[in-house]
Scaffold this motif. Structure first.
Motif, short mmCIF file in Angstrom:
data_model
loop_
_atom_site.label_atom_id
_atom_site.label_comp_id
_atom_site.label_asym_id
_atom_site.label_seq_id
_atom_site.Cartn_x
_atom_site.Cartn_y
_atom_site.Cartn_z
N GLU A 227 -8.31 -23.72 -7.50
CA GLU A 227 -7.50 -24.87 -7.91
C GLU A 227 -6.63 -25.34 -6.75
OE1 GLU A 227 -5.29 -23.78 -11.38
OE2 GLU A 227 -7.10 -23.24 -12.51
N PHE A 228 -6.05 -24.39 -6.03
CA PHE A 228 -5.20 -24.74 -4.89
C PHE A 228 -6.02 -25.36 -3.76
CE2 PHE A 228 -3.68 -23.48 -0.67
CZ PHE A 228 -2.41 -24.04 -0.66
N LEU A 229 -7.14 -24.73 -3.42
CA LEU A 229 -7.92 -25.17 -2.27
C LEU A 229 -8.66 -26.48 -2.51
CD1 LEU A 229 -9.36 -21.67 -1.31
CD2 LEU A 229 -7.71 -22.99 0.04
N SER B 211 -0.37 -15.41 -0.80
CA SER B 211 -0.80 -14.21 -1.51
C SER B 211 -0.83 -14.42 -3.02
CB SER B 211 0.13 -13.04 -1.19
OG SER B 211 1.46 -13.32 -1.59
N GLU B 212 -0.22 -15.51 -3.49
CA GLU B 212 -0.21 -15.83 -4.91
C GLU B 212 -1.03 -17.07 -5.24
OE1 GLU B 212 3.67 -15.91 -6.69
OE2 GLU B 212 4.44 -14.38 -5.33
N SER B 213 -1.32 -17.87 -4.25
CA SER B 213 -2.10 -19.09 -4.48
C SER B 213 -2.75 -19.51 -3.17
CB SER B 213 -1.20 -20.22 -5.00
OG SER B 213 -1.95 -21.38 -5.27
N GLY B 214 -4.06 -19.47 -3.14
CA GLY B 214 -4.80 -19.82 -1.93
C GLY B 214 -5.61 -18.65 -1.42
N LEU B 215 -4.94 -17.50 -1.25
CA LEU B 215 -5.61 -16.28 -0.81
C LEU B 215 -5.29 -15.12 -1.75
CD1 LEU B 215 -5.03 -16.46 3.07
CD2 LEU B 215 -7.04 -17.19 1.77
N SER B 216 -4.96 -15.42 -2.99
CA SER B 216 -4.55 -14.37 -3.92
C SER B 216 -5.71 -13.46 -4.31
CB SER B 216 -3.95 -14.99 -5.19
OG SER B 216 -4.93 -15.67 -5.96
N PHE B 217 -6.94 -13.94 -4.15
CA PHE B 217 -8.11 -13.12 -4.46
C PHE B 217 -8.09 -11.79 -3.71
CE2 PHE B 217 -12.48 -11.88 -3.27
CZ PHE B 217 -13.03 -11.67 -4.52
N TRP B 218 -7.52 -11.80 -2.50
CA TRP B 218 -7.54 -10.63 -1.64
C TRP B 218 -6.29 -9.77 -1.80
CZ3 TRP B 218 -12.27 -10.38 0.17
CH2 TRP B 218 -12.98 -11.57 0.40
N SER B 219 -5.40 -10.13 -2.72
CA SER B 219 -4.12 -9.43 -2.86
C SER B 219 -3.97 -8.82 -4.25
CB SER B 219 -2.97 -10.40 -2.61
OG SER B 219 -3.04 -10.96 -1.31
N PHE B 220 -3.04 -7.87 -4.36
CA PHE B 220 -2.75 -7.20 -5.62
C PHE B 220 -1.25 -7.17 -5.85
CE2 PHE B 220 -6.80 -5.64 -4.18
CZ PHE B 220 -7.57 -5.55 -5.33
N LEU B 221 -0.86 -7.23 -7.11
CA LEU B 221 0.54 -7.17 -7.45
C LEU B 221 1.08 -5.76 -7.25
CD1 LEU B 221 0.68 -9.30 -10.74
CD2 LEU B 221 1.47 -9.97 -8.45
N GLY B 222 2.39 -5.68 -7.03
CA GLY B 222 3.02 -4.38 -6.92
C GLY B 222 3.34 -3.99 -5.50
N PRO B 223 4.20 -3.00 -5.32
CA PRO B 223 4.65 -2.59 -3.99
C PRO B 223 3.60 -1.84 -3.18
CG PRO B 223 5.55 -1.12 -5.66
CD PRO B 223 4.86 -2.22 -6.40
N HIS B 224 2.51 -1.41 -3.81
CA HIS B 224 1.51 -0.59 -3.12
C HIS B 224 0.27 -1.39 -2.70
CE1 HIS B 224 3.93 2.83 -4.29
NE2 HIS B 224 3.83 2.47 -5.56
N ASP B 225 0.31 -2.71 -2.89
CA ASP B 225 -0.80 -3.58 -2.48
C ASP B 225 -2.13 -3.10 -3.03
OD1 ASP B 225 -1.98 -5.76 -1.26
OD2 ASP B 225 -2.28 -4.73 0.65
#
Length: 343
Positions: free
Chosen positions: A123-125, A212-226
């Motif tokens: 949606e962002f891209l 990390s939340e919109s655009g490239l969020s696919f490669w990221s995870f929530l939380g302090p431990h990534d």
């Protein structure tokens, strides 16, 4: 490293040669989807759109399997509306056993699935409204994408346990190879990822969020431990398969993992065909690996990234817009992540 006698260990061993085959298709592509070879993320977006069908299909089927019988399909466009019951009657057969449903329901920890993040990134891209994006995703961009998705639906319906192969290959790829991809993508800078990403992104809510939340969020995870905690939890839950699966089911999962790599290579080849490219005629030298100090087998950090050398002619060929297109970005997604899995 996975125990070689475990199901994940056997999957890794069985697909090792397929890793190499896919590697030959994609090792030159990742850098060419980024500056200085391109000025905006349209190439990456094209590839992401092409490959998104695979994640969305197996995750929607998974959700449909573990949902209550009265629940509506989670992704009807992908799970059912594109299915002709006369072409695939086996997809309307008896449901899986209650034991299998319970196993699949508890296998994926919270935060592991990628569909919502994929859609948010797209949606962002693309700058598309969610409804318009759903319409776009309801159309297959190529015959091999359609064949791949039909293969997933057919096999999951008859053998739902093969979803474990998709979970292991695709989720672990994001954890391992995906970390390398993300680091390379982020190096392009915030301005690059917000260039020509759609008509309304300058004023949309998503444009104000970090990549990390919109655009490239696919490669990221929530939380302090990534995602490291999610990864460990997933691997722990998968241990139940060692005693739950029958020998035949275990073989089914391993064989499906092989199919995943073969179909993924087919997607790259389809894009090359559509773009009238011929990789065999490219003047691209074989990859050159610089000598590295020996490291104990299995030691953290033992995985070494090869240095890829391209001739100037090959680089200029890839920079042609009609060539770089989706092939570059799909190579990033379908190949690099899978090939850099460090289990």
């Amino acid at each position: 490293m996975s125990d070689p006698t475990s199901l994940p260990g056997e999957i890794n061993a069985a697909t090792r040669s397929l890793h190499t085959t896919l590697n030959r298709l994609i090792t030159t592509r990742l850098p060419l989807a980024l500056p200085p070879h391109t000025s905006d993320p349209s190439l990456y977006t094209t590839g992401l759109l092409h490959f998104a069908h695979i994640y969305l299909t197996f995750e929607s089927l998974w959700n449909d399997l573990v949902s209550a019988p009265t629940s509506p399909p989670t992704s009807p466009l992908l799970s059912f509306l594109l299915v002709n019951p006369y072409d695939a009657p086996e997809m309307f057969s008896s449901p899986p056993s209650p034991q299998m449903v319970r196993f699949l329901r508890t296998l994926r920890p919270k935060g592991l699935t990628r569909s919502a993040r994929l859609k948010a990134d797209l949606e962002f891209l693309t700058g598309l409204h969610p409804t318009d994006l759903s319409v776009l995703l309801a159309q297959y961009p190529g015959d091999k994408v359609a064949d791949y998705c039909q293969h997933i639906r057919r096999n999951v319906k008859v053998k739902p346990h093969v979803l474990v192969a998709y979970a292991w290959c695709f989720y672990m790829a994001v954890f391992s190879g995906g970390r390398y991809i993300r680091s390379e993508l982020v190096k392009s800078g915030d301005e690059f990822w917000r260039t020509n990403t759609g008509p309304d992104t300058s004023t949309s809510t998503s444009s104000q969020l970090p990549l990390s939340e919109s655009g490239l969020s696919f490669w990221s995870f929530l939380g302090p431990h990534d995602g490291e905690d999610i990864k460990a939890d997933f691997k722990q839950r998968l241990l139940a398969a060692e005693s739950f699966f029958t020998p035949d089911e275990r073989i089914d999962v391993i064989e499906e993992a092989k199919s995943i790599f073969k179909f993924s290579a087919g997607l790259v080849q389809e894009l090359d065909e559509k773009l009238a490219t011929d990789l065999e005629k490219l003047n691209v030298p074989e990859r050159v690996e610089r000598p590295q100090p020996e490291t104990a087998r299995g030691e953290k950090g033992a995985h070494v990234r090869p240095t890829v050398v391209l001739s100037r002619k090959a680089v200029m060929w890839w920079r042609r817009p009609e060539v770089t297109g989706a092939a570059v970005a799909l190579g990033c997604l379908a190949g690099v992540a899978l090939l850099r899995m460090e289990f």
